[in-house]
Write an enzyme that holds these catalytic residues in place. Structure first.
Site, PDB file in Angstrom:
ATOM      1  N   SER A 103       0.830  -1.192   0.000  1.00 56.33           N
ATOM      2  CA  SER A 103       0.000   0.000   0.000  1.00 56.33           C
ATOM      3  C   SER A 103       0.872   1.252   0.000  1.00 56.33           C
ATOM      4  CB  SER A 103      -0.969  -0.042   1.186  1.00 56.33           C
ATOM      5  OG  SER A 103      -1.911   0.999   1.130  1.00 56.33           O
ATOM      6  N   HIS A 206      -8.373   1.606  -0.759  1.00 58.92           N
ATOM      7  CA  HIS A 206      -8.292   0.665  -1.883  1.00 58.92           C
ATOM      8  C   HIS A 206      -9.667   0.144  -2.307  1.00 58.92           C
ATOM      9  CE1 HIS A 206      -3.998   0.926  -1.509  1.00 58.92           C
ATOM     10  NE2 HIS A 206      -4.078   0.598  -0.236  1.00 58.92           N
TER      11      HIS A 206
END
Length: 322
Positions: A103, A206
């Site tokens: 991430s 996300h």
């Protein structure tokens, strides 16, 4: 084959940066990067409480800065003023065989691989964190880790409740993300043989809920100085090794609203023949996943400066110095 890994949001804990500020030169880097990000990173990494560093706009720059500080202490990646391909073999710095970030850790990975300067990575993550924090305010959302259970059944249950599998981490861990109402319904009807653990994050990262942040980053990314990577750089989108810096930055933008496929990254590590992984601070999460998924790979969670000698020993055994 040596891989350097950078962790994502949620790995931070109060005070984790404190011992690193004692390493010569690191406090100076943190002071400069504080000016770049507009945040007092030293305060956030030493004196701030868990709620303060849970703030997305704080957590993301702090995590990237911490990873880059430890990489600098270890002598990993291009040196100051260098970019991809500029090394002449005389710097004594380590260029790992591969780099990956989870991430927001992808921003640290991009800098270590020479795609972005540390300053560019921190400007990008500053804007990323702000934009994602603003997007999270629009609808109450969150994330829940699903541990264990049959992966097919887990994904079916996530889909049933209108959630997104925002992180497919491998090693029996999937993170569901969506509205708080959806997550509550999911908790009332969990997948068989699975444990649910709500995550201390500010929103459904996300997922489609982050699309406003993607639009913000699409506006600023074209002007950012970018170089091609100096080493193998894995992408969260699909575990692919990305050869072009511009492609990687495009992936960084889109990844904000797309699931993190860390399972694919670990498969790529196995296919590449990775023999050792060093996870930068605040470390532990990615090494834990690798321990359950990548047998025979030597692992080191670089938690404190006292671990630097162990890391250097792994580099000497598994990596190369240019």
């Amino acid at each position: 084959m040596l891989l350097i890994a950078a962790p994502g949001q949620g790995a931070q804990t109060p005070g984790f940066l404190q011992p690193w500020l004692e390493v010569p030169g690191i406090a100076d880097h943190i002071a400069w990067w504080s000016a770049v990000t507009g945040l007092d990173l030293a305060h956030h990494g030493t004196a701030a409480d868990a709620d303060e560093i849970r703030d997305t706009a704080v957590a993301q720059p702090l995590l990237v800065a911490a990873a880059l500080a430890a990489a600098e202490a270890l002598g990993v990646g291009p040196g100051p003023g260098e970019s991809a391909g500029s090394g002449d073999g005389a710097t004594g710095r380590t260029v790992p065989d591969a780099v990956a970030g989870h991430s927001v850790g992808e921003l640290a990975a991009a800098a270590i691989a020479g795609v972005l300067s540390p300053e560019a990575a921190l400007v990008f993550v500053r804007e990323r964190g702000r934009a994602m924090a603003e997007a999270a305010k629009q609808t109450p959302t969150g994330m829940t880790a699903v541990l264990g259970g049959d992966s097919g059944e887990v994904l079916a249950a996530i889909d049933k409740h209108g959630l997104t599998p925002a992180n497919i981490n491998g090693a029996g861990q999937i993170v569901a993300a969506g509205t708080l109402e959806q997550l509550a319904a999911f908790a009332d009807e969990p997948p068989a043989k699975a444990r649910l653990r709500p995550l201390s994050v500010a929103g459904a990262f996300h997922t489609e809920h982050m699309e406003p942040a993607v639009e913000t980053l699409r506006r600023i990314a074209p002007g950012m100085p970018v170089a091609d990577p100096v080493t193998r750089l894995l992408s969260n989108r699909d575990g692919a090794v990305v050869d072009a810096g511009a492609d990687y930055v495009s992936r960084l933008v889109d990844q904000v609203s797309s699931p993190v496929r860390w399972d694919a990254c670990m498969r790529a590590m196995a296919d590449l023949g990775v023999t050792a992984i060093i996870e930068l601070p605040p470390s532990g999460t990615l090494v834990g996943l690798a321990r359950r998924e990548l047998s025979g790979v030597e692992l080191l969670a670089l938690k404190k400066p006292e671990d630097l000698d162990k890391a250097r020993a792994l580099i000497a055994e598994h990596g190369g110095v240019r």
